[in-house]
Design a protein around this motif. Structure first.
Motif, short mmCIF file in Angstrom:
data_model
loop_
_atom_site.label_atom_id
_atom_site.label_comp_id
_atom_site.label_asym_id
_atom_site.label_seq_id
_atom_site.Cartn_x
_atom_site.Cartn_y
_atom_site.Cartn_z
N THR A 88 0.85 -1.19 0.00
CA THR A 88 0.00 0.00 0.00
C THR A 88 0.89 1.24 0.00
OG1 THR A 88 -1.90 1.03 1.10
CG2 THR A 88 -0.18 0.20 2.54
N TRP B 172 -2.20 6.50 -1.31
CA TRP B 172 -3.45 5.78 -1.58
C TRP B 172 -4.38 5.87 -0.39
CZ3 TRP B 172 -6.90 2.21 0.10
CH2 TRP B 172 -7.81 1.69 -0.84
N ARG C 25 -7.93 7.74 -0.66
CA ARG C 25 -9.15 6.91 -0.68
C ARG C 25 -9.92 6.91 0.64
NH1 ARG C 25 -10.47 7.34 -5.19
NH2 ARG C 25 -11.92 5.58 -5.12
N CYS D 131 -20.44 -0.71 13.85
CA CYS D 131 -20.04 0.69 14.09
C CYS D 131 -21.20 1.56 14.55
CB CYS D 131 -19.42 1.29 12.84
SG CYS D 131 -18.02 0.36 12.25
N ARG E 48 -4.59 -5.85 2.75
CA ARG E 48 -4.48 -4.40 2.60
C ARG E 48 -5.85 -3.74 2.45
NH1 ARG E 48 -2.36 -3.10 -3.55
NH2 ARG E 48 -4.17 -3.98 -4.63
N ASN E 49 -6.86 -4.53 2.02
CA ASN E 49 -8.20 -3.97 1.86
C ASN E 49 -8.82 -3.53 3.19
OD1 ASN E 49 -8.83 -4.41 -1.05
ND2 ASN E 49 -8.31 -6.51 -0.45
N MET F 31 -14.35 -7.92 4.52
CA MET F 31 -15.26 -6.84 4.13
C MET F 31 -15.32 -6.68 2.61
SD MET F 31 -15.10 -2.82 5.19
CE MET F 31 -13.64 -2.50 4.23
N GLY G 13 -15.64 -3.91 0.64
CA GLY G 13 -15.53 -2.46 0.83
C GLY G 13 -16.46 -1.65 -0.05
N ARG G 14 -16.58 -2.07 -1.32
CA ARG G 14 -17.42 -1.29 -2.24
C ARG G 14 -18.88 -1.32 -1.84
NH1 ARG G 14 -14.44 -2.75 -7.98
NH2 ARG G 14 -12.41 -2.28 -7.10
N ASN H 128 -14.57 7.01 6.69
CA ASN H 128 -13.91 7.38 5.43
C ASN H 128 -14.35 8.81 5.09
OD1 ASN H 128 -13.41 7.74 2.61
ND2 ASN H 128 -13.32 5.52 2.36
N ARG I 174 -14.49 10.30 2.37
CA ARG I 174 -15.35 10.42 1.17
C ARG I 174 -16.81 10.10 1.51
NH1 ARG I 174 -13.94 6.73 -3.05
NH2 ARG I 174 -12.89 5.43 -1.54
N ASN J 69 -10.87 4.19 11.56
CA ASN J 69 -12.22 3.76 11.94
C ASN J 69 -12.13 2.97 13.25
OD1 ASN J 69 -14.69 2.49 12.21
ND2 ASN J 69 -14.81 1.79 10.10
N GLY K 284 -22.96 0.49 10.04
CA GLY K 284 -21.97 -0.53 10.37
C GLY K 284 -22.41 -1.94 10.07
N ALA K 285 -21.61 -2.87 10.59
CA ALA K 285 -21.85 -4.29 10.35
C ALA K 285 -23.24 -4.67 10.83
CB ALA K 285 -20.80 -5.12 11.08
N1 ACO Z 1 -3.56 0.17 -0.81
C1 ACO Z 1 -3.47 0.18 -2.15
N2 ACO Z 1 -4.42 -0.32 -2.95
C2 ACO Z 1 -5.50 -0.84 -2.37
C3 ACO Z 1 -5.66 -0.88 -0.97
C4 ACO Z 1 -4.62 -0.36 -0.18
N3 ACO Z 1 -4.68 -0.35 1.16
N4 ACO Z 1 -6.86 -1.44 -0.70
C5 ACO Z 1 -7.43 -1.75 -1.87
N5 ACO Z 1 -6.62 -1.39 -2.89
C6 ACO Z 1 -6.83 -1.55 -4.30
C7 ACO Z 1 -7.83 -2.64 -4.63
O1 ACO Z 1 -7.21 -3.89 -4.62
C8 ACO Z 1 -8.30 -2.22 -6.00
O2 ACO Z 1 -7.38 -2.69 -6.94
P1 ACO Z 1 -7.93 -3.35 -8.31
O3 ACO Z 1 -8.70 -2.24 -8.98
O4 ACO Z 1 -6.67 -3.75 -8.98
O5 ACO Z 1 -8.81 -4.49 -7.87
C9 ACO Z 1 -8.21 -0.69 -5.95
O6 ACO Z 1 -7.38 -0.36 -4.83
C10 ACO Z 1 -9.56 -0.01 -5.80
O7 ACO Z 1 -10.29 -0.72 -4.83
P2 ACO Z 1 -11.69 -0.24 -4.34
O8 ACO Z 1 -12.24 -1.23 -3.35
O9 ACO Z 1 -12.54 0.15 -5.50
O10 ACO Z 1 -11.26 1.09 -3.59
P3 ACO Z 1 -12.20 2.16 -3.01
O11 ACO Z 1 -11.88 3.45 -3.57
O12 ACO Z 1 -13.64 1.70 -2.96
O13 ACO Z 1 -11.72 2.21 -1.48
C11 ACO Z 1 -12.30 1.39 0.67
C12 ACO Z 1 -11.73 1.04 -0.67
C13 ACO Z 1 -11.46 2.47 1.31
C14 ACO Z 1 -12.27 0.13 1.53
C15 ACO Z 1 -13.75 1.90 0.50
O14 ACO Z 1 -14.48 1.01 -0.30
C16 ACO Z 1 -14.46 2.08 1.80
O15 ACO Z 1 -14.12 2.95 2.58
N6 ACO Z 1 -15.52 1.29 2.05
C17 ACO Z 1 -16.28 1.40 3.26
C18 ACO Z 1 -15.55 0.71 4.35
C19 ACO Z 1 -16.13 0.97 5.71
O16 ACO Z 1 -16.59 2.05 6.00
N7 ACO Z 1 -16.07 -0.06 6.56
C20 ACO Z 1 -16.43 0.07 7.89
C21 ACO Z 1 -17.82 -0.27 8.16
S1 ACO Z 1 -18.23 -0.02 9.78
C22 ACO Z 1 -18.13 -1.43 10.78
O17 ACO Z 1 -19.15 -1.91 11.25
C23 ACO Z 1 -16.79 -2.00 11.14
#
Ligand code: ACO
Length: 332
Positions: free
Chosen positions: A31, A35, A39, A115, A154-155, A218, A220-221, A258, A260, A285, A316-317
């Protein structure tokens, strides 16, 4: 029930000392600092010591909240701990907190709503206060997420952090405190944010450990799309219940997942950036701990005064969501 409200009379928080920066993460997974900031908006997060469990973080936050409210542990009637990272499957983390702080007269239980947990717990506290069952409730949102994060993924591993926030909820002047709330859930979407193993569906075994199924998974999307939709929708719905308009809001404290997601909620609500409190850059988070920690920090920098309208909103979850409007009841 008429005659009195249910309001927050004390707030406290605790963040572990150890800071993990995005650069530190660059050494663990594929990562980059750029990034993660672009993001998510996160720059660093706190990590609990090896010997610190969720109840340990909670107890320190609780002590600070009790001091802030001017009460002692023996005064507490009920302890509610919102967490997805309990010390054990059982007994509850709330019982562990009770032991740590010596709240010998309290009942205690945990609330698991991802969350959104702190919003669920505050609403539960209000119901107990308004029904006359209890008068002094300790409500905690606390997480040691670093212990259930997959440090090879890393996700997810870049997103989460550890911390605890606590509030004391008591009867307050009528027309102040929690004036409207909205809770929701959609269990059909449970799989998008889950720890697959370690419960009764898939008990921990050599295989679950080898496959990493005891860690957070997760989509994420999916969570992102849901969050963007629900933050605006739930906020609007609770404002309507409170008979308020967006322009009546003095401060918004959203779940800190996040930047965004927060920006898009602001757009949907047509609310200016000055009215939102954000600290996710420092802590990531922290799930159920995000809102109470942010509330404590917002109070310390004088973002709230008596009579202000405060909106809390989380997702959240579960999937779960929830929001609360408070007319701030506490003098400085
Ligand atoms: N570093 C670099 N690249 C990464 C990383 C990282 N840490 N993580 C993912 N990528 C890559 C992916 O593999 C993907 O690559 P690919 O296109 O080759 O497949 C690319 O980045 C884009 O991935 P997306 O998932 O589209 O990235 P996005 O812009 O959607 O951001 C994120 C991902 C930050 C996880 C976002 O989807 C998000 O914030 N989702 C909500 C998560 C959240 O709020 N969770 C908590 C819920 S609350 C609870 O109850 C715990």
């Amino acid at each position: 029930m008429v005659g009195y409200g249910a309001g927050i009379t004390g707030v406290g928080s605790f963040l572990p000392k150890k800071v993990m920066t995005n650069s530190d993460l660059e050494k663990i997974v594929d990562t980059s600092n750029e990034w993660i900031i672009e993001r998510t908006g996160i720059k660093e997060r706190r990590i609990a010591e090896d010997d610190m469990a969720t109840s340990d973080l909670s107890a320190i936050a609780a002590q600070r909240a009790m001091e802030n409210a001017g009460i002692v542990p023996e005064d507490i009637d009920l302890i509610l701990v919102a967490t997805i990272t309990p010390d054990h499957l059982f007994p509850s983390t709330a019982c562990m907190v009770q032991k740590h702080i010596g709240a010998i007269n309290a009942a205690a239980f945990d609330i698991n709503a991802g969350c959104t947990g702190f919003i669920y717990a505050l609403t539960t506290a209000k119901a107990f206060i308004k029904s006359g069952i209890y008068r002094k409730i300790l409500v905690i949102g606390s997480e040691a997420l670093s212990k259930i994060v997959n440090w090879k993924d890393r996700n997810t591993c870049v997103l989460f952090g550890d911390g605890a926030g606590a509030c004391i909820v008591e009867p307050c002047e009528e027309g102040f405190g929690m004036i409207a709330e909205e809770l929701g859930s959609d269990g059909r979407k449970g799989d998008v944010l889950i720890v697959p193993a370690g419960g009764t569906r898939k008990p921990t075994s050599l295989e679950t450990v080898e496959e990493g199924l005891n860690f957070i998974e997760m989509d994420g999307r999916e969570v992102f799309k849901f969050a963007v939709r629900i933050m605006g929708k739930s906020s609007k719905s609770v404002l309507k219940k409170a008979n308020l308009k967006t322009e009546d809001i003095d401060l918004l404290i959203p779940h800190q997942a996040n930047i965004r997601i927060i920006d898009s909620a602001l757009k949907k609500l047509n609310l200016s950036k000055e009215k939102v409190f954000v600290n996710l850059d420092k802590y990531g988070n922290m799930s159920a701990a995000s809102i109470p920690v942010a509330l404590d920090e917002a109070l310390k920098v004088k973002k709230l005064k008596k009579g202000d309208n405060l909106l809390l909103v989380a997702f959240g979850a579960g999937l779960t969501w929830g929001s609360i409007v408070l007319k701030w009841n506490k003098e400085d």
